[in-house]
Motif scaffolding. Sequence first.
Motif, PDB file in Angstrom:
ATOM      1  N   UNK A 132       0.845  -1.194   0.000  1.00 50.52           N
ATOM      2  CA  UNK A 132       0.000   0.000   0.000  1.00 50.52           C
ATOM      3  C   UNK A 132       0.880   1.244   0.000  1.00 50.52           C
ATOM      4  N   UNK A 133       0.513   2.201  -0.851  1.00 49.14           N
ATOM      5  CA  UNK A 133       1.318   3.418  -0.936  1.00 49.14           C
ATOM      6  C   UNK A 133       0.985   4.353   0.217  1.00 49.14           C
ATOM      7  N   UNK A 134       1.953   5.099   0.688  1.00 46.83           N
ATOM      8  CA  UNK A 134       1.660   6.106   1.699  1.00 46.83           C
ATOM      9  C   UNK A 134       0.836   7.248   1.099  1.00 46.83           C
ATOM     10  N   UNK A 135       0.190   7.989   1.935  1.00 45.95           N
ATOM     11  CA  UNK A 135      -0.645   9.135   1.587  1.00 45.95           C
ATOM     12  C   UNK A 135      -1.882   8.761   0.781  1.00 45.95           C
ATOM     13  N   UNK A 136      -1.701   7.910  -0.255  1.00 50.01           N
ATOM     14  CA  UNK A 136      -2.828   7.680  -1.163  1.00 50.01           C
ATOM     15  C   UNK A 136      -3.517   6.341  -0.917  1.00 50.01           C
ATOM     16  N   UNK A 137      -2.883   5.501  -0.126  1.00 49.43           N
ATOM     17  CA  UNK A 137      -3.510   4.244   0.240  1.00 49.43           C
ATOM     18  C   UNK A 137      -3.879   3.372  -0.943  1.00 49.43           C
ATOM     19  N   UNK A 138      -3.114   3.483  -2.012  1.00 40.84           N
ATOM     20  CA  UNK A 138      -3.390   2.645  -3.179  1.00 40.84           C
ATOM     21  C   UNK A 138      -2.716   1.294  -2.988  1.00 40.84           C
ATOM     22  N   UNK A 139      -3.466   0.221  -3.291  1.00 41.61           N
ATOM     23  CA  UNK A 139      -2.882  -1.122  -3.157  1.00 41.61           C
ATOM     24  C   UNK A 139      -2.313  -1.522  -4.516  1.00 41.61           C
TER      25      UNK A 139
ATOM     26  N   UNK B  78       6.043  19.983  -2.279  1.00 41.89           N
ATOM     27  CA  UNK B  78       4.857  19.875  -1.423  1.00 41.89           C
ATOM     28  C   UNK B  78       4.680  18.453  -0.891  1.00 41.89           C
ATOM     29  N   UNK B  79       4.889  17.472  -1.751  1.00 42.06           N
ATOM     30  CA  UNK B  79       4.608  16.103  -1.301  1.00 42.06           C
ATOM     31  C   UNK B  79       5.629  15.672  -0.259  1.00 42.06           C
ATOM     32  N   UNK B  80       6.822  16.217  -0.351  1.00 44.26           N
ATOM     33  CA  UNK B  80       7.820  15.885   0.667  1.00 44.26           C
ATOM     34  C   UNK B  80       7.317  16.372   2.036  1.00 44.26           C
ATOM     35  N   UNK B  81       6.750  17.569   2.056  1.00 45.98           N
ATOM     36  CA  UNK B  81       6.187  18.080   3.319  1.00 45.98           C
ATOM     37  C   UNK B  81       5.071  17.171   3.814  1.00 45.98           C
ATOM     38  N   UNK B  82       4.201  16.783   2.893  1.00 46.26           N
ATOM     39  CA  UNK B  82       3.080  15.921   3.280  1.00 46.26           C
ATOM     40  C   UNK B  82       3.577  14.585   3.822  1.00 46.26           C
ATOM     41  N   UNK B  83       4.607  14.045   3.148  1.00 41.55           N
ATOM     42  CA  UNK B  83       5.138  12.744   3.575  1.00 41.55           C
ATOM     43  C   UNK B  83       5.791  12.851   4.947  1.00 41.55           C
ATOM     44  N   UNK B  84       6.487  13.933   5.156  1.00 39.55           N
ATOM     45  CA  UNK B  84       7.145  14.130   6.450  1.00 39.55           C
ATOM     46  C   UNK B  84       6.069  14.242   7.541  1.00 39.55           C
ATOM     47  N   UNK B  85       5.044  15.042   7.244  1.00 38.72           N
ATOM     48  CA  UNK B  85       3.958  15.207   8.227  1.00 38.72           C
ATOM     49  C   UNK B  85       3.302  13.873   8.542  1.00 38.72           C
ATOM     50  N   UNK B  86       3.197  13.028   7.524  1.00 41.32           N
ATOM     51  CA  UNK B  86       2.531  11.743   7.721  1.00 41.32           C
ATOM     52  C   UNK B  86       3.481  10.707   8.305  1.00 41.32           C
ATOM     53  N   UNK B  87       4.727  11.120   8.519  1.00 46.57           N
ATOM     54  CA  UNK B  87       5.699  10.174   9.071  1.00 46.57           C
ATOM     55  C   UNK B  87       6.034   9.074   8.084  1.00 46.57           C
ATOM     56  N   UNK B  88       5.872   9.362   6.799  1.00 46.19           N
ATOM     57  CA  UNK B  88       6.078   8.326   5.785  1.00 46.19           C
ATOM     58  C   UNK B  88       7.415   8.482   5.093  1.00 46.19           C
ATOM     59  N   UNK B  89       8.238   9.391   5.591  1.00 45.82           N
ATOM     60  CA  UNK B  89       9.533   9.553   4.959  1.00 45.82           C
ATOM     61  C   UNK B  89      10.623   9.406   6.004  1.00 45.82           C
ATOM     62  N   UNK B  90      11.652   8.675   5.625  1.00 45.89           N
ATOM     63  CA  UNK B  90      12.731   8.411   6.559  1.00 45.89           C
ATOM     64  C   UNK B  90      13.855   9.416   6.340  1.00 45.89           C
ATOM     65  N   UNK B  91      14.045  10.283   7.280  1.00 47.62           N
ATOM     66  CA  UNK B  91      15.161  11.220   7.227  1.00 47.62           C
ATOM     67  C   UNK B  91      14.989  12.268   6.140  1.00 47.62           C
ATOM     68  N   UNK B  92      16.085  12.950   5.882  1.00 43.98           N
ATOM     69  CA  UNK B  92      16.082  14.000   4.876  1.00 43.98           C
ATOM     70  C   UNK B  92      16.322  13.398   3.494  1.00 43.98           C
ATOM     71  N   UNK B  93      15.918  14.110   2.443  1.00 47.95           N
ATOM     72  CA  UNK B  93      16.302  13.666   1.096  1.00 47.95           C
ATOM     73  C   UNK B  93      17.819  13.648   0.975  1.00 47.95           C
ATOM     74  N   UNK B  94      18.347  12.638   0.301  1.00 43.54           N
ATOM     75  CA  UNK B  94      19.805  12.517   0.160  1.00 43.54           C
ATOM     76  C   UNK B  94      20.208  12.948  -1.254  1.00 43.54           C
TER      77      UNK B  94
END
Length: 855
Positions: free
Chosen positions: A266-273, A358-374
């Motif tokens: 399942x994808x984060x944010x969009x919940x697509x399987x 924008x999506x990076x912010x959303x992902x961070x808020x949702x706790x779906x992103x690990x650390x900073x972009x590399x």
Amino acid sequence: MNRIPDKPSLDGLEATWRARWADEGTYRFDRSKERAEVFSIDTPPPTVSGTLHPGHVCSFTHTDFVARYQRMRGREVFYPMGWDDNGLNVERRVQLLTGTRCDPSLPYDPDFHPPEKVRSGDRPVPVSRPNFVALCGEVVEQLEQAYFDLWSDLGLSVDWSYTYRTIGPEATRTSQRALLRLLARDLAYRSEAPTLWDVDFRTAVAQAELADREIPGAYHKLRFTGPDGDDLWIDTTRPELLPACVAVVAHPDDERFQPLFGREVTTPLFGARVPLVAHELADPEKGTGAAMICTFGDTTDVTWWRELALGLRTVVQRDGRLRPVTWGEPGWESADPAAAQAAYDELAGKTVRQAQARIVELLVDAGAMDGEPRPITHPVKFWENGSRPLEIVTSHQWFIRYPDKKAMLARGEELAWWPDFMRVRYENWVNGLQGDWNITRQRFFGVPFPAWYPVDASGVVDYLSPILADDASLPVDPTTVAPPGYDEGQRDRPGGFVADPDVMDTWATSSLTPQIVAGWTDDPDLFARTFPMDMRPQAHEIIRTWLFYTIVRSHYEHDALPWANAAISGFVVDPDRKKLSKSKGNAADDPIALIARHGADAVRYWAAGARPGLDLALEEGQMKIGRKLAIKLLNASRFALGLDATTAGTVTEPLDRSMLAALANVVEESTAAFERYDYARALERTESFFWSFCDDYLELVKNRAYGSAGEAGQASARTALGLALVTLQGLFAPFLAFVSEEVWSWWQEGSVHRSPWPDADALRAAAEADATAADQPDPAVLTLVAGALREVRKAKSEASRSMRADVTSARVTDTPDRLALVARAADDLRSAGRIETLDLVEGEAGAVWVVLAPE
RNA sequence: GGGCGCGUAGCUCAGUUGGCUAGAGCGCUGCCCUUACAAGGCAGAUGUCGGGGGUUCGACUCCCUCCGCGCCCACCA
């Protein structure tokens, strides 16, 4: 003889001879000749949208060398010129030059005038398509004129009556007919497919026009949810495409994912399987070993999508922004449609860049992103002239199928490549081909497709069922002509038709230059006399496009190579070996100015320095040398003719026999070099002979030619001078086209450029005329005597004496066989060196002792 | 990452199957108003032939390897 000027000069020669050649039709193609007598050249039509630079001079002059050589060899040379004046690059140039931008939604404005002045910061003025096309036509004509002027200044021996334009009616007819014939054989087709897309120019681009560029990017580690509810981390450089994710992929042998293949994540944010699939292109070493497949982030996505038969969720639209999407609808299923929609609404309408932020912010808020972009730098596909990375969108396009690779490689084998190693580039390209050739451009100034599409009663257009034009109606513009069986009133109406809105990729036309110029559609008689052609001159950078595509078209249409030889030229580079940048545009790079400064022959001489396929440094020093050579040819010719040089007599003197024998070797080498398209070597051999001819032979023979050794010796000298002169003028003619013609005109009839190429055998026969066994022509006579004369000059030079200083005695020490050769021309040596007593003494090495007379 | 090409005098380049003291032009130095040419001519100096191995009687030339430059291609998560 009275045509020889007292004080020969290069001034005014070019204008005089250009006019004469035009008046007398010196380079006119005689189309009564049969194919075997013809040498036909598939001229590269220069892209008129480009800026004139020394590279043009170089490569086009190379072609002219070959054309002139072949003409003198007795072939009737078919050497036309074309202008490549359609296509995206032209539109770009026209937009920049005129400060406009085409907006097809605008109506035609008969009173339209482009902005008077264009400044770089100005907003482009929107214009209708018909206005824009007309504007392109005007600008293109000016651009062509600039090229014509340059070719004319350079003295290209083109027959201008066969000039074509890739936007012209013949080219359009040829392009359209060729496409219709491919469609009839199912070798071309219409399809809706993912396509590389330039979001700024809003058009599809072909594989051949791609360029990879290293640009900054960043890995983003996203938290997907595995089938059993655990985290599945995935690295991506394009998080904004998360809503377009249709699968997650890993390598089939990757043990970490073995238990998960075939299950859903399942994808984060969009919940697509989406399914977790296996494919060999997935690299276990990259990122976390699992990648998300989006429709479409890159060409690998397209491959995965196609081969794994995945679903389609496109989000990037043609302007490079994310399109509106309704989550929860078919194709956009989500575990939580409302949340998905809320997240997506934050992205819709944004450019991919904005959406990513924008999506990076959303992902961070949702706790779906690990650390900073590399941050990383990675290669990304661009249109070669574009400024933003290409996106991939699905759209309706025309495609030409590629023949199978084996057949294409066989064509590459069949073709003679000059230099041969260029074949490898072709093979590289063929082996790397993917998909078919997209020939569609969503642009305006180009060859239209001869097609319309039916509109059903409800107003829906069927873009996959084209109505094709009749062959007899070509060339056709579907936007102004109704298709067979319809009338104009049905245009853009339900139950009626719409015109194909696109134009052909410029290569779809350029790939037919042999057919266009040889008259395939309009002049079958000419076609029979010129096709398949003899020579395709071109640069190596477009092997993958122009050369390859032309072979494809000819392979299909004629089951033959379009030409027997491909002569590949290199680039012009700065003296520091970097490729000459187009943007620099400094005064030194203006080819017209170069010609004005140094003269056409001088610039041609510089161009001749390029070995086939190798780069050439832009060096004005070389042009100065070329100019010097031209002046030398003028003076030497005047001198020899002033001595009553003639081609009529008989050569009897050993020195003269020797010189002619050496010259025969030069002719042979030069000819062989030309047959290998190695004009650089041909010139080099001629040039080095010529300088020693002037420095040594002329000095040695001068007094005898004046009559110092009696009539027989004088007659021999005059004949040798005449034969040498006629030969040298011929050998130089392909290179120093103007000055050769000038000196030729002083004593010969007709144009040197229509005279026979020098013949080594005839020269040898003249050298051997009436020779006894002991007096067979030997080039070594001249070499040895010239060497001795050099020693005498050296003695004078070292004594700071004039070259006219008398020599009391000179002694040449050498081996008996070499002395025998020197002895044959001892009188000439004595005379030229002003030597009173000349002794030839047997000894070890070649040495010359010189005793100067007292001052 | 793969491929192709290039690396010879300060500069631009020759050097064709391995062979006599490695060439040309420009530039530099000197000389010469020589009856074709003074916006010329004549002459001179200048090189560890990218580095290192190897084959050979002998390598700038063939083989291996490394270095530098350029270009072409590459599936770039």
